[in-house]
Design a protein around this motif. Structure first.
Motif, mmCIF file in Angstrom:
data_model
loop_
_atom_site.group_PDB
_atom_site.id
_atom_site.type_symbol
_atom_site.label_atom_id
_atom_site.label_comp_id
_atom_site.label_asym_id
_atom_site.label_seq_id
_atom_site.Cartn_x
_atom_site.Cartn_y
_atom_site.Cartn_z
ATOM 1 N N PRO A 146 -9.939 11.475 12.570
ATOM 2 C CA PRO A 146 -9.430 12.338 13.641
ATOM 3 C C PRO A 146 -9.118 11.527 14.895
ATOM 4 O O PRO A 146 -9.826 10.592 15.243
ATOM 5 N N ALA A 147 -8.010 11.904 15.561
ATOM 6 C CA ALA A 147 -7.614 11.216 16.787
ATOM 7 C C ALA A 147 -8.680 11.437 17.862
ATOM 8 O O ALA A 147 -9.323 12.479 17.920
ATOM 9 N N LEU A 148 -8.868 10.434 18.702
ATOM 10 C CA LEU A 148 -9.870 10.515 19.750
ATOM 11 C C LEU A 148 -9.359 9.765 20.973
ATOM 12 O O LEU A 148 -8.347 9.067 20.910
ATOM 13 N N TYR A 149 -10.066 9.948 22.082
ATOM 14 C CA TYR A 149 -9.764 9.132 23.246
ATOM 15 C C TYR A 149 -11.082 8.715 23.888
ATOM 16 O O TYR A 149 -12.115 9.356 23.725
ATOM 17 N N PHE A 150 -11.025 7.599 24.603
ATOM 18 C CA PHE A 150 -12.209 7.063 25.254
ATOM 19 C C PHE A 150 -11.775 6.366 26.539
ATOM 20 O O PHE A 150 -10.589 6.111 26.767
ATOM 21 N N HIS A 151 -12.748 6.069 27.388
ATOM 22 C CA HIS A 151 -12.472 5.418 28.665
ATOM 23 C C HIS A 151 -13.091 4.026 28.670
ATOM 24 O O HIS A 151 -14.182 3.824 28.131
ATOM 25 N N ILE A 152 -12.384 3.091 29.257
ATOM 26 C CA ILE A 152 -12.895 1.738 29.390
ATOM 27 C C ILE A 152 -12.694 1.252 30.821
ATOM 28 O O ILE A 152 -11.729 1.642 31.492
ATOM 29 N N GLY A 153 -13.614 0.418 31.265
ATOM 30 C CA GLY A 153 -13.499 -0.186 32.581
ATOM 31 C C GLY A 153 -12.681 -1.459 32.536
ATOM 32 O O GLY A 153 -12.097 -1.822 31.506
ATOM 33 N N GLU A 154 -12.683 -2.159 33.651
ATOM 34 C CA GLU A 154 -11.815 -3.328 33.792
ATOM 35 C C GLU A 154 -12.130 -4.431 32.775
ATOM 36 O O GLU A 154 -11.223 -4.989 32.169
ATOM 37 N N LEU A 155 -13.392 -4.756 32.593
ATOM 38 C CA LEU A 155 -13.783 -5.837 31.695
ATOM 39 C C LEU A 155 -14.537 -5.324 30.480
ATOM 40 O O LEU A 155 -15.218 -6.085 29.799
ATOM 41 N N GLU A 156 -14.399 -4.058 30.192
ATOM 42 C CA GLU A 156 -15.163 -3.428 29.114
ATOM 43 C C GLU A 156 -14.419 -3.518 27.792
ATOM 44 O O GLU A 156 -13.191 -3.476 27.747
ATOM 45 N N LYS A 157 -15.203 -3.633 26.712
ATOM 46 C CA LYS A 157 -14.637 -3.661 25.366
ATOM 47 C C LYS A 157 -15.250 -2.528 24.546
ATOM 48 O O LYS A 157 -16.450 -2.292 24.592
ATOM 49 N N LYS A 158 -14.410 -1.836 23.797
ATOM 50 C CA LYS A 158 -14.868 -0.755 22.926
ATOM 51 C C LYS A 158 -14.637 -1.160 21.472
ATOM 52 O O LYS A 158 -13.544 -1.606 21.105
ATOM 53 N N CYS A 159 -15.670 -0.964 20.646
ATOM 54 C CA CYS A 159 -15.572 -1.310 19.233
ATOM 55 C C CYS A 159 -15.913 -0.097 18.366
ATOM 56 O O CYS A 159 -16.770 0.710 18.737
ATOM 57 N N PHE A 160 -15.250 -0.007 17.232
ATOM 58 C CA PHE A 160 -15.466 1.076 16.282
ATOM 59 C C PHE A 160 -15.724 0.471 14.903
ATOM 60 O O PHE A 160 -15.130 -0.549 14.537
ATOM 61 N N ILE A 161 -16.609 1.115 14.149
ATOM 62 C CA ILE A 161 -16.920 0.689 12.789
ATOM 63 C C ILE A 161 -16.265 1.654 11.812
ATOM 64 O O ILE A 161 -16.491 2.866 11.888
ATOM 65 N N GLU A 162 -15.477 1.106 10.908
ATOM 66 C CA GLU A 162 -14.792 1.930 9.913
ATOM 67 C C GLU A 162 -15.104 1.389 8.523
ATOM 68 O O GLU A 162 -14.877 0.206 8.239
ATOM 69 N N GLU A 163 -15.644 2.239 7.651
ATOM 70 C CA GLU A 163 -15.916 1.829 6.279
ATOM 71 C C GLU A 163 -14.635 1.976 5.462
ATOM 72 O O GLU A 163 -14.099 3.081 5.318
ATOM 73 N N ILE A 164 -14.171 0.851 4.912
ATOM 74 C CA ILE A 164 -12.861 0.817 4.262
ATOM 75 C C ILE A 164 -12.988 0.158 2.893
ATOM 76 O O ILE A 164 -13.614 -0.896 2.775
ATOM 77 N N PRO A 165 -12.390 0.743 1.848
ATOM 78 C CA PRO A 165 -12.362 0.068 0.535
ATOM 79 C C PRO A 165 -11.470 -1.177 0.603
ATOM 80 O O PRO A 165 -10.753 -1.388 1.574
ATOM 81 N N ASP A 166 -11.522 -1.987 -0.438
ATOM 82 C CA ASP A 166 -10.675 -3.173 -0.454
ATOM 83 C C ASP A 166 -9.228 -2.806 -0.776
ATOM 84 O O ASP A 166 -8.936 -1.753 -1.353
ATOM 85 N N GLU A 167 -8.322 -3.699 -0.370
ATOM 86 C CA GLU A 167 -6.883 -3.543 -0.605
ATOM 87 C C GLU A 167 -6.369 -2.191 -0.099
ATOM 88 O O GLU A 167 -5.624 -1.486 -0.774
#
Length: 218
Positions: free
Chosen positions: A19-40
């Motif tokens: 599902p589409a989402l939105y988030f906020h980040i600051g000037e030097l901030e990094k956002k990471c997401f974990i996605e479980e993905i099959p191969d190929e």
């Protein structure tokens, strides 16, 4: 037969599009997401950014000069995508190892003075597997009829379901190996504890015996 059909339908519903989402980040901030993905499996991420306007007190489309840096790592921490994009764009990569993939985004705020001290809103939509395909473009390019296009969609959906099933079997195998390894370690630790207790008991008995002999009680 019916449980197998239900399993396939459940996998088709659970896998595919995030599902589409939105988030906020600051000037030097990094956002990471974990996605479980099959191969190929192909993954497409679409994003757009909005910069907060303090005068209007609302988020407005960011200037093209404000870009986003996207980095993707596979389960082995190997970087498979590292690239800078514009304020709105799309990134694509294909997984070669099943498991948790880390998707990180941050802005090039150090190169864009208007963002200094501000907040950036990022809208992100991640599409996985056959959901990442644009079937309208495929139909126009390959000149497919509606029936041919539908058959192609079904074939790719079945292929994606098979990948998801293979990935679930892979996870079950890893979990089983972890459980067996843990059980084996617990068994050996119990054996070591028992041997230590026996050794301490023997030492105490010998120590008491020598004590009583020294006191001429025995």
């Amino acid at each position: 037969m019916q449980p197998c059909v239900l399993t396939l339908l459940l996998l088709a519903l659970l896998s595919g599009r995030v599902p589409a989402l939105y988030f906020h980040i600051g000037e030097l901030e990094k956002k990471c997401f974990i996605e479980e993905i099959p191969d190929e499996t192909m993954i497409i991420g679409n994003y757009r950014t909005q910069l907060y306007d303090r005068q209007r007190e609302e988020y407005l489309p960011a200037s093209p000069g404000l870009g986003m840096f996207v980095e993707v790592k596979d389960p082995d921490e190997k970087v498979i995508l590292s690239r800078q994009y514009g304020s709105e764009g799309r990134f694509t990569f294909t997984s070669h190892t099943p498991g948790e993939h880390q998707i990180c985004l941050h802005s090039n705020s150090s190169k864009f003075s208007l963002f200094v001290g501000g907040m950036l809103r990022v809208h992100l939509d991640i599409q996985v597997g056959e959901h990442a395909n644009n079937y309208a473009e495929i139909a126009a390019k390959d000149k497919l009829t509606e029936l041919q296009l539908r058959v192609r969609q079904l074939v790719e959906q079945v292929d994606q379901i098979q990948k998801e099933q293979n990935y679930q079997r892979y996870r079950e195998e890893r979990f089983r190996q972890t459980s067996e390894s843990t059980n084996q370690r617990v068994l050996w630790w119990s054996i070591v504890q028992t041997l230590i207790l026996v050794a301490i008991g023997i030492w105490q008995m010998r120590h008491l015996k020598s004590f009583f002999e020294a006191k001429k009680l025995v």
